[in-house]
Design a protein around this motif. Structure first.
Motif, PDB file in Angstrom:
ATOM      1  N   VAL A 281      13.973  22.423  -3.297  1.00 31.58           N
ATOM      2  CA  VAL A 281      13.895  21.703  -4.569  1.00 31.58           C
ATOM      3  C   VAL A 281      12.932  20.524  -4.467  1.00 31.58           C
ATOM      4  N   ASP A 282      11.881  20.537  -5.290  1.00 32.91           N
ATOM      5  CA  ASP A 282      10.960  19.404  -5.371  1.00 32.91           C
ATOM      6  C   ASP A 282      11.185  18.678  -6.693  1.00 32.91           C
ATOM      7  N   ALA A 283      11.518  17.394  -6.616  1.00 31.81           N
ATOM      8  CA  ALA A 283      11.741  16.586  -7.824  1.00 31.81           C
ATOM      9  C   ALA A 283      10.636  15.538  -7.926  1.00 31.81           C
ATOM     10  N   THR A 284       9.894  15.607  -9.034  1.00 33.93           N
ATOM     11  CA  THR A 284       8.759  14.706  -9.256  1.00 33.93           C
ATOM     12  C   THR A 284       9.077  13.723 -10.377  1.00 33.93           C
ATOM     13  N   PHE A 285       8.790  12.442 -10.112  1.00 33.27           N
ATOM     14  CA  PHE A 285       8.991  11.368 -11.082  1.00 33.27           C
ATOM     15  C   PHE A 285       7.622  10.828 -11.495  1.00 33.27           C
ATOM     16  N   LYS A 286       7.405  10.659 -12.800  1.00 34.28           N
ATOM     17  CA  LYS A 286       6.085  10.251 -13.303  1.00 34.28           C
ATOM     18  C   LYS A 286       6.185   9.000 -14.177  1.00 34.28           C
ATOM     19  N   ARG A 287       5.134   8.184 -14.122  1.00 39.23           N
ATOM     20  CA  ARG A 287       5.056   7.032 -15.001  1.00 39.23           C
ATOM     21  C   ARG A 287       3.598   6.567 -15.060  1.00 39.23           C
ATOM     22  N   PRO A 288       3.212   5.951 -16.187  1.00 38.53           N
ATOM     23  CA  PRO A 288       1.792   5.566 -16.326  1.00 38.53           C
ATOM     24  C   PRO A 288       1.414   4.337 -15.507  1.00 38.53           C
ATOM     25  N   GLU A 289       2.373   3.442 -15.230  1.00 38.16           N
ATOM     26  CA  GLU A 289       2.071   2.225 -14.458  1.00 38.16           C
ATOM     27  C   GLU A 289       3.123   2.060 -13.361  1.00 38.16           C
ATOM     28  N   LEU A 290       2.733   1.459 -12.265  1.00 35.46           N
ATOM     29  CA  LEU A 290       3.683   1.207 -11.177  1.00 35.46           C
ATOM     30  C   LEU A 290       4.591   0.030 -11.514  1.00 35.46           C
ATOM     31  N   ASP A 291       5.725  -0.074 -10.839  1.00 34.48           N
ATOM     32  CA  ASP A 291       6.653  -1.182 -11.093  1.00 34.48           C
ATOM     33  C   ASP A 291       6.232  -2.424 -10.287  1.00 34.48           C
ATOM     34  N   ALA A 292       7.064  -3.440 -10.294  1.00 32.96           N
ATOM     35  CA  ALA A 292       6.726  -4.720  -9.652  1.00 32.96           C
ATOM     36  C   ALA A 292       6.555  -4.588  -8.134  1.00 32.96           C
TER      37      ALA A 292
ATOM     38  N   THR B  64       0.841  -1.207   0.000  1.00 34.92           N
ATOM     39  CA  THR B  64       0.000   0.000   0.000  1.00 34.92           C
ATOM     40  C   THR B  64       0.874   1.255   0.000  1.00 34.92           C
ATOM     41  N   SER B  65       1.624   1.402  -1.083  1.00 39.27           N
ATOM     42  CA  SER B  65       2.499   2.566  -1.245  1.00 39.27           C
ATOM     43  C   SER B  65       1.650   3.838  -1.343  1.00 39.27           C
ATOM     44  N   THR B  66       2.305   4.960  -1.125  1.00 31.32           N
ATOM     45  CA  THR B  66       1.607   6.246  -1.183  1.00 31.32           C
ATOM     46  C   THR B  66       0.950   6.442  -2.546  1.00 31.32           C
ATOM     47  N   GLU B  67       1.655   6.117  -3.614  1.00 31.97           N
ATOM     48  CA  GLU B  67       1.120   6.310  -4.972  1.00 31.97           C
ATOM     49  C   GLU B  67      -0.045   5.353  -5.241  1.00 31.97           C
ATOM     50  N   PHE B  68       0.061   4.121  -4.713  1.00 33.60           N
ATOM     51  CA  PHE B  68      -1.037   3.167  -4.870  1.00 33.60           C
ATOM     52  C   PHE B  68      -2.283   3.666  -4.140  1.00 33.60           C
ATOM     53  N   LEU B  69      -2.107   4.167  -2.925  1.00 30.94           N
ATOM     54  CA  LEU B  69      -3.257   4.666  -2.155  1.00 30.94           C
ATOM     55  C   LEU B  69      -3.884   5.896  -2.818  1.00 30.94           C
ATOM     56  N   ALA B  70      -3.061   6.677  -3.496  1.00 29.89           N
ATOM     57  CA  ALA B  70      -3.611   7.821  -4.235  1.00 29.89           C
ATOM     58  C   ALA B  70      -4.582   7.334  -5.308  1.00 29.89           C
ATOM     59  N   LYS B  71      -4.222   6.232  -5.976  1.00 29.38           N
ATOM     60  CA  LYS B  71      -5.117   5.671  -7.004  1.00 29.38           C
ATOM     61  C   LYS B  71      -6.388   5.107  -6.368  1.00 29.38           C
TER      62      LYS B  71
END
Lengths: 132, 132, 132, 132, 132, 132
Positions: free
Chosen positions: D34-45, B82-89
């Protein structure tokens, strides 16, 4: 895409028409902390998006023309629900006019987008984003 | 494009599986400050994106169903990180369901996008954004 | 000395009398983000300063009785400049009354001080602090 | 689209060339949060966008190589106006290089976008966003 | 006790002498977000602590005299480590002088304390508090 | 009085015993953003309150020994309600011990007070303040 944001604020009174607004149908007020963002794909000759000092000064002028007023009494907003999101568009459009008029400097002609966010409290904000 | 954001929070316990999580593999916890943003190209008949009071109430209901729990024990999240990004979804999808069910009002049918950000500390946050 | 703080907010209209207020003499408005702090030298039997949930609920009740109003029309504030610092005292005094009435729980009788801060914008706030 | 953001900061001296900069033509300085944001359409494993600990560590390394310096004296920035928006691009590009080099882990190969925001004060910030 | 706080900021370059400062011995810089708090036990005849507009204007003047400079080159700070806490005292003392000179209005003579906080990043700040 | 504050954070699981805690009696968790403030009436020979880098490093060590844990299982907290205000005292006392042990540098012997604030969400925080 590059962006620059400057912040100012307004303090206004207003009321809303429509049951959806509940207690906010009564005359009340708000501080809106205003964030104006300018966007462009490439920097100008000075290596910037926009003259930040000028951007701040013009945003302050726009805020000054809205602040310390009862928006219900303003000719521009007669019969209009001056919601946070609506006011974000008003400010974004006025900034767009200023860019077109050259008020943000010649370099600002390269700006391709504007986004305005109005924070009405620590738990609510609204915005409007447009291209130029 | 117009947007409205409302903020609430949850306080949960959980653990993670996978070496990448280091010390966070142990049972620990987090406060997630939750920002839910609703987007649409045009305002509704009341000149708003969404009934902000209703949006806040529905977000609070979703947060209430997640908060004060050990997520490792929840049927919905068995075997899931239940990562932060997963919970956001999870929250964005539940808000989407509520809009489809009419829980955010008839006017909310014009909402075309939702973005949810979860702040886990002063130095880290994650989000998920989707169309409707 | 221990302390606990809870946050809520009010949105009001008002005007001020006196040249010192400049443009704020006109009817305008403000969001006040309200921080209420409770202090005591020793924790109670539950190891807390005050029931945080109850403190938040009572602050919300006090804020609800002030919000979505034109303070110029309120009987309590007739002829009074409802400055940010004055309103901080109003809220601190009402919280004090609630503690005396037992509304914050029996354990709250050990509270010895209250401080209230009202944030009116990102660049200005005011407060009032008192003993009990 | 999913995103993860980590925050760090740098403290630097610099000056600007060009009348548009007014008093900032003189040697002065800034803290950039400094805020660094990383984006991707799907989560990893592992159900994440990126190893947040690793992302924070690599951002800290990049910040460390920029901080506690007079940028006017740095070989990388000779004759360049190190504006906030320009520095956002420098950091975004260095993070991109680190991802390509595998420094953010194998899973990070799925990252499709990076956004960097530098906050220079409570009333001004700038950013740069790119795809990978 | 009542209080009013106004916020402004400065952007400066400086260096420190002493091994304790590590990499900050090199010329670098900082943004200091400056909060100036005025305190008094009773409100003045206008029901305020101080004319907030005037307080903000005078703080801006003090900040303007410090900002966009290399403090190492300023006569006032020759051979002095211009630490965040030291600069907080400089600003508090200059505000005190202004009150004594009547620059914050006649009503400001009732102010009994000043506190100044300088935020140097999202993870560090320093302050100085004095009586008048 | 001078002060310096540094910020870090912990992420923990815990539960509370006592009806006053309502849903928080269940195992849940929190992020606590920790602000540690050091106070003294006069600056040291380097013109500072404390070596800010060392203060941050020692706070990080204290946070590291508390974070990524279920506090219910920690020997130090058996049978104790680890409320936000109680944890603030734990951290303040551990910092005091470090100062006494010389871990914050010889100059830190002049520190006369410590205040610790733990932010548990955007609407609630708690603290503990003590003399040395």
């Amino acid at each position: 895409m590059f962006s620059v944001t400057v912040r100012d604020h307004i303090m206004i009174a207003h009321s809303f028409a429509g049951e959806v607004f509940g207690p906010a149908q009564k005359l009340h007020g708000a501080t809106f902390v205003v964030d104006a963002t300018f966007k462009r794909p490439e920097l100008d000759a000075d290596n910037i998006v926009v003259d930040m000092g000028l951007a701040g000064a013009e945003l302050k002028a726009i805020c000054g023309a809205l602040s310390y007023r009862n928006l219900d009494d303003e000719a521009d907003f007669k019969g209009v629900n001056t919601s946070t999101e609506f006011l974000a568009k008003v400010i974004a459009d006025r900034l767009t006019d200023k860019i077109a008029a050259g008020d943000l400097g010649a370099g600002a002609s390269g700006i391709t987008g504007i986004a305005v966010t109005l924070h009405e409290s620590h738990i609510a904000w609204a915005g409007y984003e447009r291209t130029l």
